[in-house]
Design an enzyme around this catalytic site. Structure first.
Site, PDB file in Angstrom:
ATOM      1  CG  HIS A  61      -0.265   0.275   2.502  1.00  0.00           C
ATOM      2  ND1 HIS A  61       0.424  -0.692   3.162  1.00  0.00           N
ATOM      3  CD2 HIS A  61      -0.120   1.410   3.220  1.00  0.00           C
ATOM      4  CE1 HIS A  61       0.950  -0.181   4.253  1.00  0.00           C
ATOM      5  NE2 HIS A  61       0.650   1.098   4.313  1.00  0.00           N
TER       6      HIS A  61
HETATM    7  C1  UD1 Z   1      -2.156   4.957   6.517  1.00  0.00           C
HETATM    8  C2  UD1 Z   1      -0.789   5.348   7.076  1.00  0.00           C
HETATM    9  C3  UD1 Z   1       0.214   4.227   6.822  1.00  0.00           C
HETATM   10  C4  UD1 Z   1      -0.306   2.916   7.372  1.00  0.00           C
HETATM   11  C5  UD1 Z   1      -1.654   2.615   6.734  1.00  0.00           C
HETATM   12  C6  UD1 Z   1      -2.240   1.318   7.261  1.00  0.00           C
HETATM   13  C7  UD1 Z   1      -0.374   7.772   7.016  1.00  0.00           C
HETATM   14  C8  UD1 Z   1       0.479   8.824   6.410  1.00  0.00           C
HETATM   15  N1  UD1 Z   1      -0.269   6.549   6.447  1.00  0.00           N
HETATM   16  O1  UD1 Z   1      -2.026   4.902   5.106  1.00  0.00           O
HETATM   17  O2  UD1 Z   1       1.426   4.543   7.486  1.00  0.00           O
HETATM   18  O3  UD1 Z   1       0.620   1.874   7.080  1.00  0.00           O
HETATM   19  O4  UD1 Z   1      -2.551   3.694   7.054  1.00  0.00           O
HETATM   20  O5  UD1 Z   1      -3.375   0.915   6.578  1.00  0.00           O
HETATM   21  O6  UD1 Z   1      -1.084   8.037   7.962  1.00  0.00           O
HETATM   22  N2  UD1 Z   1      -9.405   4.808   2.525  1.00  0.00           N
HETATM   23  C9  UD1 Z   1     -10.625   4.189   2.487  1.00  0.00           C
HETATM   24  N3  UD1 Z   1     -11.177   3.754   3.660  1.00  0.00           N
HETATM   25  C10 UD1 Z   1     -10.572   3.916   4.850  1.00  0.00           C
HETATM   26  C11 UD1 Z   1      -9.335   4.561   4.881  1.00  0.00           C
HETATM   27  C12 UD1 Z   1      -8.758   4.992   3.730  1.00  0.00           C
HETATM   28  O7  UD1 Z   1     -11.209   4.008   1.442  1.00  0.00           O
HETATM   29  O8  UD1 Z   1     -11.125   3.476   5.872  1.00  0.00           O
HETATM   30  C13 UD1 Z   1      -8.779   5.248   1.267  1.00  0.00           C
HETATM   31  C14 UD1 Z   1      -9.158   6.643   0.878  1.00  0.00           C
HETATM   32  O9  UD1 Z   1      -9.249   6.673  -0.506  1.00  0.00           O
HETATM   33  C15 UD1 Z   1      -7.956   7.474   1.311  1.00  0.00           C
HETATM   34  C16 UD1 Z   1      -6.824   6.504   1.125  1.00  0.00           C
HETATM   35  O10 UD1 Z   1      -7.381   5.223   1.425  1.00  0.00           O
HETATM   36  O11 UD1 Z   1      -7.814   8.630   0.562  1.00  0.00           O
HETATM   37  C17 UD1 Z   1      -5.633   6.763   1.992  1.00  0.00           C
HETATM   38  O12 UD1 Z   1      -5.969   6.687   3.388  1.00  0.00           O
HETATM   39  P1  UD1 Z   1      -5.028   7.377   4.460  1.00  0.00           P
HETATM   40  O13 UD1 Z   1      -5.551   7.180   5.807  1.00  0.00           O
HETATM   41  O14 UD1 Z   1      -4.755   8.793   4.069  1.00  0.00           O
HETATM   42  O15 UD1 Z   1      -3.624   6.627   4.328  1.00  0.00           O
HETATM   43  P2  UD1 Z   1      -3.337   5.065   4.182  1.00  0.00           P
HETATM   44  O16 UD1 Z   1      -2.888   4.797   2.793  1.00  0.00           O
HETATM   45  O17 UD1 Z   1      -4.439   4.229   4.716  1.00  0.00           O
END
Ligand code: UD1
Length: 353
Positions: A201
């Site tokens: 990811h």
């Molecule tokens: C985050 C952490 C990463 C961790 C990962 C675990 C940061 C900078 N990164 O990354 O270190 O390893 O979590 O999973 O905080 N989204 C959904 N549903 C959700 C959450 C996210 O659809 O419940 C999608 C959305 O499109 C969002 C994208 O994932 O824009 C990114 O989510 P975000 O929380 O910003 O970062 P992660 O990639 O999950």
């Protein structure tokens, strides 16, 4: 400490906070739990709360997704009034996600003492958003709980006062030890006996379609030797669908609950990942791990554990996988203090303040 407030937001935070919440509850400490809402899908958040038996959050800030700046700013704006309402004696923040650094910044400016759980880890690669989060959070923290000696050394090298640092061990392993029996009893869910498990990811691997296509192509080739199970992070799902790479032995799935995923890790012939926590879990389990990154903030998983850093070029997967499937497997040992008692050690320190 009379009143402790915990901030969690994303999947790996839940796994780390659960043992601390439990250890402090056993001692009757007053606790408040704030969920920023960074992860909000049922299978990225609610399922973890129920399987890890985390009490319902007292507050959910509901921030959701956004750019790094927007998400961090939104958490800060919504967290500050909650903090002023609860007025805890100390705030615990976990790991390296945007929720961690945002909460630490708010605390430092009020000021309310802040403790960083999983402090001192460094990849020395500032292109990783998590590295920025780790550096800033450590700098702002009054108390630093480290998982291993390299964490202490990094902090001391940066000038952190030794008396702020407490080496307590690895909290992810506390949750793993506790739920391993449940994972071992988990049904196979129709997957074959021998599998390779994949999780990817990091933006460096999945946010560029050409890079992702090369990774999937390597996995498709690898699937000629072994079935591959790949639970896909929501961010990557659409991108994979657009690339249209399908083959019967490459099984894409939704993100999995903690126990089901742990069960697959225990049975995997090899895990291919770019996650930090999974490098640690495979080291504890003695399962071979190929990390598709050029560096790691968890070097102990390489020096002592089963982890091999293969760099970002997916063409390296095939040769390493062949070695493992042919029985040439790197042996490892479990690092000191990765024993299931890190949460109790944190509670001991907090109780002594
Ligand atoms: C985050 C952490 C990463 C961790 C990962 C675990 C940061 C900078 N990164 O990354 O270190 O390893 O979590 O999973 O905080 N989204 C959904 N549903 C959700 C959450 C996210 O659809 O419940 C999608 C959305 O499109 C969002 C994208 O994932 O824009 C990114 O989510 P975000 O929380 O910003 O970062 P992660 O990639 O999950």
């Amino acid at each position: 400490m009379r009143h402790i407030l915990h901030v969690v937001g994303a999947r790996p935070n839940f796994v780390k906070a659960a043992p601390v919440l439990r250890a402090l509850a056993q001692r009757g400490t007053r606790q408040t739990l704030v969920h920023t809402g960074q992860h909000y899908d049922r299978n990225m958040s609610d399922v973890f709360f129920s399987q890890l038996e985390i009490p319902e959050a007292d507050v959910n800030l509901g921030v959701g997704s956004g750019s790094h700046a927007a998400q961090t700013a939104e958490i800060m704006q919504r967290f500050e009034p909650a903090l002023l309402t609860y007025k805890p004696d100390i705030v615990l923040v976990y790991g390296d996600v945007n929720s961690t650094v945002a909460a630490a910044l708010v605390c430092a400016k009020i000021p309310i003492p802040v403790a960083h759980v999983e402090a001192g880890l460094r990849s020395f690669d500032r292109t990783m958003p998590e590295e920025i989060n780790r550096m800033v959070t450590d700098r702002l923290s009054d108390l630093l709980f480290t998982p291993s000696e390299d964490g202490d050394l990094n902090l001391l090298h940066e000038g952190t006062a030794a008396e702020k640092i407490h080496r307590v061990g690895n909290l992810m392993i506390d949750s793993l030890v506790r739920l391993l029996p449940a994972a071992r009893n988990c049904p196979r869910n129709g997957f074959p006996d021998r599998i390779a498990l994949v999780t990817l990811h990091r933006p460096s691997n999945v946010d560029n379609s050409e890079g992702l296509r090369r990774i999937l192509e390597s996995l498709r080739q690898a699937s000629e030797r072994i079935d591959i199970v790949f639970p896909v992070h929501p961010r990557t799902r659409q991108r994979i669908a657009d690339l249209g790479i399908a083959t019967p032995k490459l099984h894409f799935r939704d993100p999995m609950p903690y126990i089901e995923f742990l069960s697959l890790q225990t049975r995997a012939a090899v895990v291919i990942t770019d996650s930090g926590g999974i490098q640690e879990e495979t080291t504890y389990l003695g399962v071979p791990c190929l990390t598709l990154r050029k560096n790691t903030e968890r070097p102990i998983t390489v020096s002592m554990g089963t982890n091999i850093l293969i760099g970002e070029d997916p063409s390296h997967i095939a040769a390493e996988l062949d070695n493992i499937l042919d029985g040439k497997i790197k042996q490892g040992t479990v690092p000191p203090l990765w024993d299931g008692n890190a949460g109790q050690r944190i509670a001991d320190v907090l109780q002594s303040l």
